[in-house]
Design an enzyme around this catalytic site. Sequence first.
Site, mmCIF file in Angstrom:
data_model
loop_
_atom_site.group_PDB
_atom_site.id
_atom_site.type_symbol
_atom_site.label_atom_id
_atom_site.label_comp_id
_atom_site.label_asym_id
_atom_site.label_seq_id
_atom_site.Cartn_x
_atom_site.Cartn_y
_atom_site.Cartn_z
ATOM 1 N N HIS A 16 2.825 -5.744 0.597
ATOM 2 C CA HIS A 16 2.645 -4.697 1.335
ATOM 3 C C HIS A 16 2.857 -3.674 2.138
ATOM 4 O O HIS A 16 2.711 -2.278 2.510
ATOM 5 C CB HIS A 16 1.554 -5.042 2.618
ATOM 6 C CG HIS A 16 0.669 -5.028 3.364
ATOM 7 N ND1 HIS A 16 -0.377 -4.100 3.249
ATOM 8 C CD2 HIS A 16 0.619 -4.456 4.279
ATOM 9 C CE1 HIS A 16 -0.649 -4.223 3.640
ATOM 10 N NE2 HIS A 16 -0.666 -4.282 5.248
ATOM 11 N N HIS A 53 -8.279 -3.268 3.753
ATOM 12 C CA HIS A 53 -8.006 -4.619 4.744
ATOM 13 C C HIS A 53 -9.466 -5.424 4.420
ATOM 14 O O HIS A 53 -9.908 -6.086 5.100
ATOM 15 C CB HIS A 53 -8.717 -4.618 6.499
ATOM 16 C CG HIS A 53 -7.788 -4.789 7.120
ATOM 17 N ND1 HIS A 53 -8.387 -5.705 8.751
ATOM 18 C CD2 HIS A 53 -6.319 -4.910 7.510
ATOM 19 C CE1 HIS A 53 -6.973 -5.834 9.309
ATOM 20 N NE2 HIS A 53 -5.929 -5.925 8.778
HETATM 21 N N1 LIG Z 1 -1.957 5.599 -3.193
HETATM 22 C C1 LIG Z 1 -0.778 6.061 -2.453
HETATM 23 N N2 LIG Z 1 -1.153 7.493 -2.614
HETATM 24 C C2 LIG Z 1 -0.674 8.761 -1.262
HETATM 25 N N3 LIG Z 1 0.815 8.023 -0.924
HETATM 26 C C3 LIG Z 1 0.683 6.970 -0.509
HETATM 27 C C4 LIG Z 1 0.445 6.204 -1.549
HETATM 28 N N4 LIG Z 1 0.218 4.674 -0.579
HETATM 29 C C5 LIG Z 1 0.764 4.326 0.098
HETATM 30 N N5 LIG Z 1 1.388 5.906 0.578
HETATM 31 C C6 LIG Z 1 1.754 6.798 1.533
HETATM 32 O O1 LIG Z 1 2.984 5.876 1.642
HETATM 33 C C7 LIG Z 1 3.582 5.693 2.808
HETATM 34 C C8 LIG Z 1 4.019 4.616 3.515
HETATM 35 O O2 LIG Z 1 2.781 4.023 3.232
HETATM 36 P P1 LIG Z 1 1.690 2.504 4.264
HETATM 37 O O3 LIG Z 1 2.912 1.723 4.277
HETATM 38 O O4 LIG Z 1 0.676 2.684 4.232
HETATM 39 O O5 LIG Z 1 2.630 3.470 5.806
HETATM 40 P P2 LIG Z 1 1.752 3.017 7.427
HETATM 41 O O6 LIG Z 1 2.948 2.314 7.344
HETATM 42 O O7 LIG Z 1 1.842 4.490 8.297
HETATM 43 O O8 LIG Z 1 0.976 2.044 6.917
HETATM 44 C C9 LIG Z 1 2.391 6.243 3.969
HETATM 45 O O9 LIG Z 1 3.607 7.990 4.087
HETATM 46 C C10 LIG Z 1 1.663 6.622 2.628
HETATM 47 O O10 LIG Z 1 0.874 7.991 2.803
#
Ligand SMILES: Nc1ncnc2c1ncn2[C@@H]1O[C@H](COP(=O)(O)OP(=O)(O)O)[C@@H](O)[C@H]1O
Lengths: 262, 86, 86, 757
Positions: free
Chosen positions: D59, D110
């Site tokens: 995650h 979620h």
């Molecule tokens: N399917 C996806 N397409 C584009 N970017 C993604 C995708 N999944 C994750 N990212 C990018 O990877 C980074 C880390 O994601 P995430 O852990 O969800 O961020 P956060 O910690 O803000 O919840 C973020 O910048 C997110 O936008």
Amino acid sequence: MTVETPLIGGPQPVASNNEDSPLNGVKIGVVTFPGSLDDRDAVRAVRLAGGSAIHLWHGDHDLHDVDAVIIPGGFSYGDYLRAGAISRFAPLMEQITAAASGGADALPVLGICNGFQVLTEAHLLPGSMIKNNSLHFICRDQRLRVENAGTFWTSEYAQDEELVIPLKNQDGQFVADNRTLDELEGEGRVVFRYVDGNPNGSRRDIAGISNIAGNVVGLMPHPEHAVEAGFGPDSSARGEVGVRGGTDGLGIFTSVLKKLVG
Amino acid sequence: MPRIVVDVMPKPEILDPQGKAIAGALPRIGLTGFAGVRQGKRFELTVDGDVTPEVLEQARHAATTLLSNPVIEDVTRVEVIEEDEQ
Amino acid sequence: MPRIVVDVMPKPEILDPQGKAIAGALPRIGLTGFAGVRQGKRFELTVDGDVTPEVLEQARHAATTLLSNPVIEDVTRVEVIEEDEQ
Amino acid sequence: MSKKFNIDTVANAEATPGQALPWAELGLKENEYKRVEEILGRRPTGAELAMYSVMWSEHCSYKSSKVHLRQFGDKVTDAMKEHLLVGIGENAGVVDIGDGWAVTFKVESHNHPSFVEPYQGAATGVGGIVRDIISMGARPVAVMDPLRFGAIDHPDTARLVHGIVAGIGGYGNSLGLPNIGGEVVFDSVYQGNPLVNALAVGVLRHEDIRLANASGAGNRVVLFGARTGGDGIGGASVLASESFDSSKPSKRPAVQVGDPFAEKVLIECCLELFKASVVEGIQDLGAAGISCATSELASNGDGGMHVELTNVLLRDPSLTPGEILMSESQERMMAVVTPANVEAFEAIMDKWAVEYSWLGEVTGTGRLIIEWDGEKIVDVDPRTVAHEGPVYERPFHRPEWLDAVQADAFRPEQPADLREAVLELMASPNMCSKDWVTDQFDRYVQGNTALAMPDDAGVVRVDEETGLGVAISTDANGRYSYLNPYEGARLALAEAYRNVATSGAEPLAVTDCLNFGSPEDPEVMWQFVETVRGLADACQELGVPVTGGNVSLYNQTGGVAIHPTPVVGVLGVFDDVARRTPSGWREDGQAVYLLGTTAAELDGSEWANLRGHLGGKPPALDLTAERTLAAILVNCSRDGMIDAAHDLSEGGLAAGLSEMALRFGVGARIGLDEVCERDGIDAFTALFSESQARAVVSVPRSEEVRFNDMCTARNFPTMRIGVVDTENEALDVQGYFNLPIDQLREAHQGTLPKHFG
Ligand SMILES: Nc1ncnc2c1ncn2[C@@H]1O[C@H](COP(=O)(O)OP(=O)(O)O)[C@@H](O)[C@H]1O
Ligand SMILES: [Mg+2]
């Protein structure tokens, strides 16, 4: 005309100052509690009606010389416990209660939705609000009838005129005992009534009421969401309008401004 | 820590939409033994120290001013409960 | 008619935003004697006739299935109350 | 302070190298645990183990998807970057929309929590994505909610629908965020894995962009908002070595409960902090809580960080250090503040009655040091926690069953009565009116909503003086993706792009939430790989960059995965939202035109779904045609050539015409013969095919010449198929059926209330 939509909430001495409007001398305070949501919408409505709006902060002890007060919609204190129950104890509410009670020139106060709930909790208006009979939050365009066009907040409407304005709430069912209801009816204090279907089970289809003097009005649906063409409901009680073009709520705000200036 | 319990129920003459919905749902899950349901609130106030008469008075005051709205609700109990009692 | 009361409280480890908001409001109206507040629900089920063991069992069943959400709430009491008791 | 715990300090870890730790119970693989030991040059402390395990989870670390997601960056051209102020890698991307304004938006899942506790799961989903938006320095201005449920008549579906819808409303409505769109789809593949995706959009001035980094040695680190409880730390209780053997750890919550009021206050309070320029860096606390916030802030900054963990304000005093680090309590933020601004910061907290605690400070050491009552329990290079987690190249291969599925084309029987067929379609779970859901959401608050449900895109005004605003649509079709994941992803993007253009906005940027089964299943992994490749390629072809998003894996029950469901959100911009195009016609006598051509493309369609068939190939996609169609629709809006437009997608022309008529309760007389003749199809195909790059518009008589000239100049096929008719309140498809609008409405609106009360 200066337009300012502050990105931040909270007290702003003068939120809008309508230089070109003949009504701009009238200052309407809009109260922000923690959890108020439609405060900036109420400010915009005052401005579009030609008045000047002042942000008031719940924790303040000063009404800043406003000529009238709007308690806006929202979920103050999350609507936890009961809608309006906690806000009622705010320091500013003491000022408002004092200024709104009293004789002919008592402060005009309008409570919209959560504001109405605050006014009943503060005993400025009778009755109370319980959960909608559907138990759901309801957001819909609602038709109302102006039952009393004689209050500070309704004088721009004709008696029995109908309006369409958005309704949106979870605890919108107005209840009171029969004696109170009879009194409200008898004294012309039912200001608005739902027509074309009662959305939430409110007693006697009541959507809005006033106090005895008529300066304090509470209204469940949201006139401030029907003041600007393009951002209101799709329809108007005056007939067809453009997409989201309904502005039937504007009269509420022009009513108080004109009353106060004239 | 000792707790004071405050029970608040909708007034009998006031319609209780939540109680009504529950009463309607019970037979649907096979529970037919009930004539009606009312839903109220139960508050537990934790007291840091002893429950003096003064604190109990505060609880009574809270019950009628903040915790209930006399237009629609009755305070049906304000009472100290023992640690192991619910 | 006899009533069965069902008390439901948020589990102690679960955040109770309502209780938190009330706890924050009490000192503002001068009531400083409390260390915390939790808000739960109280149901009154009216029984048409006698409270047989079977009806009480129905109430217990209702308490854990319909009246409470076992993920976040505990049933803290299922009990018959006398007419004059609250 | 009296010691409640048996603290595993760094010194202790050095002294007891052989002590066994429950790394497997915390979800680490043996090789991953070895890697932690290698990085540290010793065994981790309990607290360090807690941090690594949660930050290296799928995650938080994207360990299965990372290598593929790179394409979103690699396939971005300079032209696509033109409007990008902040790209992938931050809490959310930021897009320049002109006049010094910017918007930030992102969609997140979620799913699992919403299955366990539908109301709170959905509510906290909204809460989490909104905090991402705030942490960019923006005021959130709207939310959307793409949802997937199991079969509408399955006994468990009502529980999920009621809880999830109420949860999204309960949280979003209380925050004062208009809900401007979303999706509701029913399909038995989602029975044990409903999808709850939530999108939030925020608005800011260019100069207000805030990033999650901690720099400037001596700056203070503060945690504010709700208190920390034992939320979401189920796994951490195995860190038994941390707690006294005598007293068992007290119970930990099975689910998180949201406090929307606390979040609303947090929003206002953060905006005031930004306005007063009081914070240097800011980070929301979501998954992995303080572990994530401290390690990300520190590793994005230029130094290190020193934190005293006993300063954290607790809701449950029995929490151990490891649990505090892992707690996912909601409605919290972490910020970096210069010493000079401490007082101003505190004044704003006090004004909003928000609790805060100073945890420590930024250092120049390059290390993240966490102490418990003065004893060092974490000493790590923050980059190894936040950014240098494991990366897997998981094996993948094309499923063998796919050939058979793709060969099994849908051979529909002609329905005996097209009128009944249209009614059946419009009453079906996926095509019926979603009012029962959307009426539980506030779409008015903030006073800037120019379009919302049921129009093609949600439109909100950003600048009251000029009318500058944005449009957003989210789309995904799991059945298309099941038939062909590469094409399915491209089709999802195309639909969202088309929806935004149909409303009149110029498409500008993309966010996505990729919902899949287990990446450890090579066939699912293949679906994922194909999806990312398809989406990245299509973004490049349409010239719209991915700015951020989210991956949700392990959506499966037993061995059965959901359909691949790439939810794609497209954001477009309006110079003035007053020119947005609604999806229904109103004026009598206006000409109705069909843009685009129709082929026999019923595989994977809603009609096939109603007949219980899923096989064949999804509709063909021509992105050049999509671009031209979008340009036409945007121009029409600019030049006032059309009064209504609706894109054709699920349910084809039958759904498109029905929805246009239902929008304002105004009928039309439609003729299909010429279309059938031109495209070589029959009336059934004309109505139910889901061919892409199509839209229906209504054109005022005075604009017809100009409209036709424009389509001809762009060489785009268009055909006049009828006229708007306010007299006969019916959709009259001449020669086939006459469907009174009342009857259509009854069918369309009855379905959800019938199932959900
Ligand atoms: N399917 C996806 N397409 C584009 N970017 C993604 C995708 N999944 C994750 N990212 C990018 O990877 C980074 C880390 O994601 P995430 O852990 O969800 O961020 P956060 O910690 O803000 O919840 C973020 O910048 C997110 O936008
Ligand atoms: Mg984030």
